[in-house]
Design a protein around this motif. Structure first.
Motif, PDB file in Angstrom:
ATOM      1  N   GLU A   1      79.564   1.620  69.121  1.00 47.60           N
ATOM      2  CA  GLU A   1      78.169   1.979  68.837  1.00 47.60           C
ATOM      3  C   GLU A   1      77.308   1.837  70.087  1.00 47.60           C
ATOM      4  O   GLU A   1      76.493   2.712  70.395  1.00 47.60           O
ATOM      5  CB  GLU A   1      77.605   1.095  67.724  1.00 47.60           C
ATOM      6  CG  GLU A   1      78.096   1.440  66.354  1.00 47.60           C
ATOM      7  CD  GLU A   1      77.530   0.522  65.280  1.00 47.60           C
ATOM      8  OE1 GLU A   1      76.429  -0.044  65.483  1.00 47.60           O
ATOM      9  OE2 GLU A   1      78.176   0.376  64.240  1.00 47.60           O
TER      10      GLU A   1
ATOM     11  N   CYS B 144      73.303  11.158  65.122  1.00 42.49           N
ATOM     12  CA  CYS B 144      74.697  10.813  65.424  1.00 42.49           C
ATOM     13  C   CYS B 144      74.926   9.305  65.337  1.00 42.49           C
ATOM     14  O   CYS B 144      75.958   8.852  64.834  1.00 42.49           O
ATOM     15  CB  CYS B 144      75.091  11.338  66.796  1.00 42.49           C
ATOM     16  SG  CYS B 144      75.281  13.124  66.862  1.00 42.49           S
TER      17      CYS B 144
ATOM     18  N   VAL C 105      75.134   8.305  61.681  1.00 40.70           N
ATOM     19  CA  VAL C 105      76.440   8.669  61.126  1.00 40.70           C
ATOM     20  C   VAL C 105      77.493   7.659  61.584  1.00 40.70           C
ATOM     21  O   VAL C 105      78.329   7.215  60.793  1.00 40.70           O
ATOM     22  CB  VAL C 105      76.832  10.109  61.530  1.00 40.70           C
ATOM     23  CG1 VAL C 105      78.291  10.402  61.234  1.00 40.70           C
ATOM     24  CG2 VAL C 105      75.917  11.124  60.855  1.00 40.70           C
ATOM     25  N   LEU C 106      77.451   7.276  62.859  1.00 44.47           N
ATOM     26  CA  LEU C 106      78.406   6.292  63.378  1.00 44.47           C
ATOM     27  C   LEU C 106      78.223   4.939  62.693  1.00 44.47           C
ATOM     28  O   LEU C 106      79.205   4.275  62.348  1.00 44.47           O
ATOM     29  CB  LEU C 106      78.259   6.154  64.889  1.00 44.47           C
ATOM     30  CG  LEU C 106      79.257   5.258  65.591  1.00 44.47           C
ATOM     31  CD1 LEU C 106      80.674   5.797  65.423  1.00 44.47           C
ATOM     32  CD2 LEU C 106      78.928   5.134  67.061  1.00 44.47           C
ATOM     33  N   LYS C 107      76.975   4.518  62.463  1.00 40.95           N
ATOM     34  CA  LYS C 107      76.722   3.241  61.791  1.00 40.95           C
ATOM     35  C   LYS C 107      77.233   3.265  60.359  1.00 40.95           C
ATOM     36  O   LYS C 107      77.851   2.308  59.897  1.00 40.95           O
ATOM     37  CB  LYS C 107      75.230   2.910  61.807  1.00 40.95           C
ATOM     38  CG  LYS C 107      74.741   2.361  63.110  1.00 40.95           C
ATOM     39  CD  LYS C 107      73.298   1.961  63.035  1.00 40.95           C
ATOM     40  CE  LYS C 107      72.839   1.444  64.380  1.00 40.95           C
ATOM     41  NZ  LYS C 107      71.437   1.011  64.350  1.00 40.95           N
ATOM     42  N   ILE C 108      76.982   4.357  59.652  1.00 44.82           N
ATOM     43  CA  ILE C 108      77.462   4.475  58.271  1.00 44.82           C
ATOM     44  C   ILE C 108      78.988   4.451  58.254  1.00 44.82           C
ATOM     45  O   ILE C 108      79.602   3.764  57.435  1.00 44.82           O
ATOM     46  CB  ILE C 108      76.918   5.765  57.618  1.00 44.82           C
ATOM     47  CG1 ILE C 108      75.420   5.627  57.393  1.00 44.82           C
ATOM     48  CG2 ILE C 108      77.637   6.065  56.308  1.00 44.82           C
ATOM     49  CD1 ILE C 108      74.730   6.922  57.018  1.00 44.82           C
ATOM     50  N   SER C 109      79.585   5.163  59.185  1.00 43.48           N
ATOM     51  CA  SER C 109      81.046   5.196  59.274  1.00 43.48           C
ATOM     52  C   SER C 109      81.604   3.816  59.584  1.00 43.48           C
ATOM     53  O   SER C 109      82.603   3.393  59.002  1.00 43.48           O
ATOM     54  CB  SER C 109      81.471   6.202  60.340  1.00 43.48           C
ATOM     55  OG  SER C 109      82.844   6.147  60.555  1.00 43.48           O
ATOM     56  N   SER C 110      80.972   3.101  60.511  1.00 46.14           N
ATOM     57  CA  SER C 110      81.483   1.788  60.875  1.00 46.14           C
ATOM     58  C   SER C 110      81.277   0.785  59.731  1.00 46.14           C
ATOM     59  O   SER C 110      82.110  -0.095  59.536  1.00 46.14           O
ATOM     60  CB  SER C 110      80.837   1.284  62.158  1.00 46.14           C
ATOM     61  OG  SER C 110      79.479   0.984  61.965  1.00 46.14           O
ATOM     62  N   LYS C 111      80.208   0.937  58.948  1.00 44.54           N
ATOM     63  CA  LYS C 111      80.020   0.042  57.785  1.00 44.54           C
ATOM     64  C   LYS C 111      81.098   0.295  56.749  1.00 44.54           C
ATOM     65  O   LYS C 111      81.611  -0.629  56.149  1.00 44.54           O
ATOM     66  CB  LYS C 111      78.638   0.265  57.172  1.00 44.54           C
ATOM     67  CG  LYS C 111      77.534  -0.395  57.955  1.00 44.54           C
ATOM     68  CD  LYS C 111      76.191  -0.194  57.298  1.00 44.54           C
ATOM     69  CE  LYS C 111      75.089  -0.799  58.169  1.00 44.54           C
ATOM     70  NZ  LYS C 111      73.759  -0.569  57.607  1.00 44.54           N
ATOM     71  N   LYS C 112      81.461   1.573  56.539  1.00 46.06           N
ATOM     72  CA  LYS C 112      82.532   1.877  55.596  1.00 46.06           C
ATOM     73  C   LYS C 112      83.848   1.292  56.090  1.00 46.06           C
ATOM     74  O   LYS C 112      84.617   0.743  55.314  1.00 46.06           O
ATOM     75  CB  LYS C 112      82.662   3.392  55.417  1.00 46.06           C
ATOM     76  CG  LYS C 112      81.570   3.982  54.561  1.00 46.06           C
ATOM     77  CD  LYS C 112      81.798   5.468  54.373  1.00 46.06           C
ATOM     78  CE  LYS C 112      80.678   6.069  53.539  1.00 46.06           C
ATOM     79  NZ  LYS C 112      80.857   7.513  53.355  1.00 46.06           N
ATOM     80  N   ASN C 113      84.100   1.388  57.411  1.00 49.92           N
ATOM     81  CA  ASN C 113      85.337   0.837  57.964  1.00 49.92           C
ATOM     82  C   ASN C 113      85.362  -0.677  57.882  1.00 49.92           C
ATOM     83  O   ASN C 113      86.404  -1.281  57.647  1.00 49.92           O
ATOM     84  CB  ASN C 113      85.534   1.287  59.408  1.00 49.92           C
ATOM     85  CG  ASN C 113      85.951   2.734  59.505  1.00 49.92           C
ATOM     86  OD1 ASN C 113      86.503   3.285  58.554  1.00 49.92           O
ATOM     87  ND2 ASN C 113      85.682   3.356  60.623  1.00 49.92           N
TER      88      ASN C 113
END
Length: 173
Positions: free
Chosen positions: A105, A158, A161-169
């Protein structure tokens, strides 16, 4: 490099000074010499990778650092005949993922700024930095502000989107 540095004190000591030197280097001090070495299309990419490298290496070192919890998990894995790859894939990588995602991030945010600066100075074809430079030369303030606003909005979107993706991961780990 972060994984190797986390496991080897000698390698960590070897790369410590170059990483700190890159971290302390102003972006412009890298862009201008890169203009002599590379074509204008390569300069922004080179500068972005070079400036983000210390962030990723540091995140790797922090993420892969051996903790008592990981050492215990690795000991149990070794007693169950886990290969080195399986131990890495199922134990070390998941435990390092939060630090690696945090580093990604930070590097992502920095890379937008560095690429934009590199594009303004190297003026490659088909780049937003080139549009900004051309508008600035022609004293078209509205165009400069419009391209700047577009860059900020796209960068923000962007990053979200990266933060949402990293929270899901992080939740799945």
């Amino acid at each position: 490099m972060g994984l190797i540095a986390a496991d080897s004190k000698a390698f960590s000591a070897f790369i410590e000074f170059p990483v700190e030197l890159i971290r302390a280097t102003p972006v412009i001090a890298l862009i201008l010499p890169a203009l002599f070495w590379f074509t204008s299309d390569i300069v922004p990419v080179f500068v972005s990778v070079f400036m983000c490298l210390p962030i990723i290496i540091t995140a790797g070192i922090k993420g892969f650092a051996k903790t008592p919890e990981n050492s215990e998990k690795l000991y149990k894995a070794a007693s169950r005949n886990f290969t080195g790859f399986k131990a890495f894939w199922y134990i070390r990588l998941p435990s390092a993922a939060p630090a690696l995602l945090s580093g990604a991030e930070s590097a992502f945010g920095l890379s937008w700024k560095v690429v934009a600066a590199g594009e303004v100075l190297s003026i490659p074809h088909y780049a937003t930095g080139s549009l900004m430079q051309l508008a600035q030369v022609h004293l078209e303030t509205c165009d400069v502000l419009a391209v700047t606003l577009a860059l900020v909005v796209i960068s923000y979107a962007c990053q979200q989107v990266l933060k949402i993706s990293s929270k899901k991961n992080k939740n799945t780990l």
